[in-house]
Design a protein around this motif. Structure first.
Motif, mmCIF file in Angstrom:
data_model
loop_
_atom_site.group_PDB
_atom_site.id
_atom_site.type_symbol
_atom_site.label_atom_id
_atom_site.label_comp_id
_atom_site.label_asym_id
_atom_site.label_seq_id
_atom_site.Cartn_x
_atom_site.Cartn_y
_atom_site.Cartn_z
ATOM 1 N N GLY A 64 -0.532 -4.274 4.630
ATOM 2 C CA GLY A 64 -1.093 -5.475 4.027
ATOM 3 C C GLY A 64 -2.493 -5.201 3.488
ATOM 4 N N THR A 65 -2.956 -6.073 2.585
ATOM 5 C CA THR A 65 -4.249 -5.869 1.930
ATOM 6 C C THR A 65 -5.364 -6.761 2.476
ATOM 7 O OG1 THR A 65 -3.546 -7.415 0.201
ATOM 8 C CG2 THR A 65 -3.236 -5.064 -0.233
ATOM 9 N N ALA A 66 -5.073 -7.573 3.478
ATOM 10 C CA ALA A 66 -6.080 -8.517 3.976
ATOM 11 C C ALA A 66 -7.326 -7.807 4.495
ATOM 12 C CB ALA A 66 -5.474 -9.391 5.073
ATOM 13 N N ALA A 67 -7.152 -6.715 5.221
ATOM 14 C CA ALA A 67 -8.295 -6.027 5.810
ATOM 15 C C ALA A 67 -9.140 -5.314 4.760
ATOM 16 C CB ALA A 67 -7.824 -5.029 6.870
ATOM 17 N N ILE A 68 -8.492 -4.691 3.778
ATOM 18 C CA ILE A 68 -9.281 -3.972 2.774
ATOM 19 C C ILE A 68 -9.981 -4.941 1.817
ATOM 20 C CG2 ILE A 68 -7.766 -1.953 2.905
ATOM 21 C CD1 ILE A 68 -6.697 -2.762 0.112
ATOM 22 N N ALA A 69 -9.501 -6.184 1.753
ATOM 23 C CA ALA A 69 -10.159 -7.180 0.904
ATOM 24 C C ALA A 69 -11.570 -7.485 1.393
ATOM 25 C CB ALA A 69 -9.329 -8.462 0.855
ATOM 26 N N LEU A 70 -11.857 -7.145 2.642
ATOM 27 C CA LEU A 70 -13.183 -7.369 3.213
ATOM 28 C C LEU A 70 -14.134 -6.203 2.943
ATOM 29 C CD1 LEU A 70 -12.052 -8.749 6.705
ATOM 30 C CD2 LEU A 70 -12.661 -10.055 4.651
ATOM 31 N N ILE A 71 -13.623 -5.156 2.299
ATOM 32 C CA ILE A 71 -14.428 -3.959 2.048
ATOM 33 C C ILE A 71 -14.914 -3.974 0.594
ATOM 34 C CG2 ILE A 71 -14.419 -1.429 2.027
ATOM 35 C CD1 ILE A 71 -12.170 -1.559 4.114
ATOM 36 N N PRO A 72 -16.224 -4.065 0.331
ATOM 37 C CA PRO A 72 -16.766 -4.171 -1.037
ATOM 38 C C PRO A 72 -16.290 -3.054 -1.968
ATOM 39 C CG PRO A 72 -18.487 -4.630 0.554
ATOM 40 C CD PRO A 72 -17.309 -4.152 1.345
ATOM 41 N N GLU A 73 -16.150 -1.838 -1.452
ATOM 42 C CA GLU A 73 -15.729 -0.733 -2.317
ATOM 43 C C GLU A 73 -14.331 -0.963 -2.872
ATOM 44 O OE1 GLU A 73 -15.230 4.154 -2.320
ATOM 45 O OE2 GLU A 73 -16.262 3.168 -0.652
ATOM 46 N N TYR A 74 -13.451 -1.556 -2.069
ATOM 47 C CA TYR A 74 -12.105 -1.837 -2.566
ATOM 48 C C TYR A 74 -12.120 -2.950 -3.607
ATOM 49 C CZ TYR A 74 -9.309 1.321 0.250
ATOM 50 O OH TYR A 74 -8.729 2.456 0.766
ATOM 51 N N GLN A 75 -12.991 -3.910 -3.463
ATOM 52 C CA GLN A 75 -13.116 -4.937 -4.488
ATOM 53 C C GLN A 75 -13.501 -4.307 -5.825
ATOM 54 O OE1 GLN A 75 -12.170 -7.959 -4.399
ATOM 55 N NE2 GLN A 75 -11.937 -8.378 -2.210
ATOM 56 N N LYS A 76 -14.397 -3.328 -5.787
ATOM 57 C CA LYS A 76 -14.817 -2.639 -7.014
ATOM 58 C C LYS A 76 -13.683 -1.785 -7.577
ATOM 59 C CE LYS A 76 -19.712 -2.370 -5.669
ATOM 60 N NZ LYS A 76 -20.834 -1.449 -5.312
ATOM 61 N N LEU A 77 -12.972 -1.094 -6.695
ATOM 62 C CA LEU A 77 -11.879 -0.234 -7.145
ATOM 63 C C LEU A 77 -10.753 -1.054 -7.776
ATOM 64 C CD1 LEU A 77 -11.713 2.254 -4.120
ATOM 65 C CD2 LEU A 77 -12.274 2.857 -6.481
ATOM 66 N N PHE A 78 -10.381 -2.170 -7.180
ATOM 67 C CA PHE A 78 -9.342 -3.015 -7.751
ATOM 68 C C PHE A 78 -9.802 -3.628 -9.072
ATOM 69 C CE2 PHE A 78 -6.975 -2.708 -3.846
ATOM 70 C CZ PHE A 78 -5.673 -3.047 -4.187
ATOM 71 N N ALA A 79 -11.059 -4.006 -9.170
ATOM 72 C CA ALA A 79 -11.576 -4.593 -10.408
ATOM 73 C C ALA A 79 -11.521 -3.585 -11.546
ATOM 74 C CB ALA A 79 -13.007 -5.072 -10.195
ATOM 75 N N SER A 80 -11.797 -2.308 -11.242
ATOM 76 C CA SER A 80 -11.745 -1.256 -12.273
ATOM 77 C C SER A 80 -10.311 -0.929 -12.654
ATOM 78 C CB SER A 80 -12.455 0.006 -11.766
ATOM 79 O OG SER A 80 -13.828 -0.235 -11.547
ATOM 80 N N ALA A 81 -9.427 -0.924 -11.670
ATOM 81 C CA ALA A 81 -8.035 -0.542 -11.923
ATOM 82 C C ALA A 81 -7.240 -1.656 -12.590
ATOM 83 C CB ALA A 81 -7.362 -0.140 -10.614
ATOM 84 N N PHE A 82 -7.544 -2.911 -12.240
ATOM 85 C CA PHE A 82 -6.804 -4.065 -12.757
ATOM 86 C C PHE A 82 -7.799 -5.107 -13.283
ATOM 87 C CE2 PHE A 82 -4.182 -2.237 -9.321
ATOM 88 C CZ PHE A 82 -3.024 -1.930 -10.038
ATOM 89 N N PRO A 83 -8.409 -4.848 -14.429
ATOM 90 C CA PRO A 83 -9.440 -5.762 -14.946
ATOM 91 C C PRO A 83 -8.933 -7.161 -15.265
ATOM 92 C CG PRO A 83 -8.867 -4.077 -16.569
ATOM 93 C CD PRO A 83 -8.240 -3.666 -15.291
ATOM 94 N N ASP A 84 -7.598 -7.327 -15.417
ATOM 95 C CA ASP A 84 -7.063 -8.662 -15.700
ATOM 96 C C ASP A 84 -7.041 -9.542 -14.446
ATOM 97 O OD1 ASP A 84 -5.086 -6.943 -14.649
ATOM 98 O OD2 ASP A 84 -3.499 -8.312 -15.290
ATOM 99 N N ARG A 85 -7.196 -8.934 -13.295
ATOM 100 C CA ARG A 85 -7.280 -9.666 -12.023
ATOM 101 C C ARG A 85 -8.271 -8.895 -11.149
ATOM 102 N NH1 ARG A 85 -4.492 -10.304 -6.879
ATOM 103 N NH2 ARG A 85 -4.023 -12.488 -6.431
ATOM 104 N N PRO A 86 -9.546 -9.000 -11.436
ATOM 105 C CA PRO A 86 -10.563 -8.087 -10.898
ATOM 106 C C PRO A 86 -10.983 -8.365 -9.465
ATOM 107 C CG PRO A 86 -11.607 -9.700 -12.297
ATOM 108 C CD PRO A 86 -10.130 -9.978 -12.373
ATOM 109 N N TYR A 87 -10.016 -8.447 -8.579
ATOM 110 C CA TYR A 87 -10.323 -8.614 -7.162
ATOM 111 C C TYR A 87 -9.062 -8.311 -6.364
ATOM 112 C CZ TYR A 87 -7.823 -13.064 -7.547
ATOM 113 O OH TYR A 87 -6.858 -14.017 -7.771
#
Length: 441
Positions: A212-235
């Motif tokens: 699941g992604t709930a735990a990594i959603a609390l990690i700022p670096e993953y928020q940045k990585l997802f925003a870069s990888a999926f700019p249409d849903r940047p979180y």
């Protein structure tokens, strides 16, 4: 002084024998090496389809994204691959174990790690509920069997999987390629997104392996990585769409796992001295035999299914494994299994969907003799027409084994592994014993 030199040379010879290390003296002026090189190049050029020559067997560089096969719905980008690399090894994804004791202890790489050619080196791969690293990994003795994510079939490698449209031994994952006209397979829930097998498998694995992604959603670096990888849903959050995008990123990363530094690959790219004479002899045996009918293309694996009579896994509680027949529901597909890729086999044992071989040589000898292990496959009438005795000499068996073991081994797969992950947890496993064995503490 001379006696000392002789003593050192003797030690080196003994060391080489003990560890089976070939130290060939390769010379561009060696007539035999030159002749063998020319013979293999002519052979490969003659069998490559559509006059494509030896280029047909070359794996691209992992950074050359335009040359790597991809699903049109999952375009390869560096940002997505970087995210996928972290997620593939991220033990913080493992947040839904049956037993809370095993919280955040496993990752995709628990069962598919670089040192084992991105396979497990166990008959039964162990995710959540497994403890220890590598070949020392074993089920948690204090857990109930149902609490352990243990496979009842050998875990396939994800190395060079970019060239496979259908995934899993029976090929039920994926809506394209060989499954493009299989309405029954396309109706499976696993294929609801209508993606290639690699993406389908990665997304499905999020649920199957209780990630699941709930735990990594609390990690700022993953928020940045997802925003870069999926700019249409940047979180990233903890919704179904987040699981899907995590799977897409993991699949993108897996597509770059290419054994393009193996001696055979270097030889194909023009380095005549990349392979020894024994390796070249083995390659000549391989490409002049029926091996190449099933093991061809850049990853030496057709995206097709064949019955060759391997035994089922002794721990398979589902009963007789019909392979492809379970997916298509056609009797003519019974006992057929997906052709596996051949690179870095030496790094992990056992082999075969049922873990019925412990060495590469056993597999070579099996195909040389062509006597099926599973009689049900023999009497089904579905055995491959290519499953016939190869009639190889002992020397040819030696050379062919040596080529598969060493000529097809990329010695540097560790380049695909991150030095650390955003959660800072131990990886690929995070249980107490693994942390100790992996020097994480």
């Amino acid at each position: 002084m001379l006696m000392f030199v002789k003593f050192i040379l003797s030690l080196l010879i003994i060391f080489g024998v003990i560890f089976s290390v070939e130290q060939p003296v390769l010379s561009a002026n060696d007539p035999e090496h030159t002749y063998l090189d020319m013979q293999l190049r002519q052979l490969i050029n003659s069998i490559a389809p559509n006059n494509s020559g030896y280029q047909y067997f070359i794996l691209p560089d992992s950074e050359n994204l335009s040359a790597i096969p991809f699903d049109p719905q999952n375009e390869l980008t560096k940002e997505k691959i970087d995210l996928g690399q972290m997620l593939f090894h991220e033990t913080a994804l493992s947040i839904n174990p049956i037993n809370s004791k095993h919280w955040q202890e496993a990752s995709c790489a628990s069962c598919h790690f670089a040192e084992a050619g991105f396979r497990s080196n166990l008959p039964q791969a162990l995710g959540t509920g497994g403890i220890g690293a590598g070949k020392l990994r074993h089920p948690d003795p204090d857990a109930f069997p149902a609490e352990i994510d243990k496979q009842n079939i050998l875990a396939p490698s994800v190395l060079n999987s970019a060239y496979q449209k259908a995934m899993l031994w029976n090929g039920r994952a994926g809506s394209t390629g060989v499954n493009g006209k299989e309405k029954l397979i396309q109706s499976f829930d696993i294929n609801r997104f209508k993606l290639d097998g690699l993406e389908t498998q990665a997304i499905s694995a999020m649920n199957v392996h209780k990630l699941g992604t709930a735990a990594i959603a609390l990690i700022p670096e993953y928020q940045k990585l997802f925003a870069s990888a999926f700019p249409d849903r940047p979180y990233v959050g903890s919704e179904v769409e987040d699981l899907k995008r995590a799977g897409l990123a993991i699949a993108a990363y897996e597509r770059t796992l290419l054994s393009n530094e193996a001696p055979f690959q270097k030889w194909l790219k023009g380095n005549k001295m990349a392979m020894s004479k024994n390796q070249i002899r083995g390659a000549i045996t391989f490409f002049s035999s029926s091996c190449v009918h099933c093991h061809t293309g850049p990853n030496l694996a057709r995206d097709e299914f064949y019955a060759v009579g391997f035994d089922d896994h002794p721990k398979d509680w589902t009963g007789l494994n019909l392979g492809r027949g379970t997916a298509t529901q056609r009797a003519k597909d019974d006992f057929k299994f997906k052709v596996p890729q051949l690179y870095n086999l030496i790094d992990s044992s056992p082999y075969g969907h049922g873990a019925s071989f412990t060495t590469v040589r056993q597999i070579v000898e099996y195909f040389n003799n062509a006597k099926p292990q599973k009689m049900e496959a023999k009497y089904s009438g579905n055995l491959s027409i290519f499953f016939k005795p190869l009639n190889l000499t002992n020397k040819q068996v030696d050379d062919l084994t040596y080529f598969v073991e060493t000529g097809l081994r990329d010695p540097n797969l560790i380049r695909y592994v991150p030095s650390k992950i955003p959660s800072s947890l131990c990886f690929p496993n995070n249980d107490d014993l693994s942390r100790k064995q992996l020097n994480c503490d």
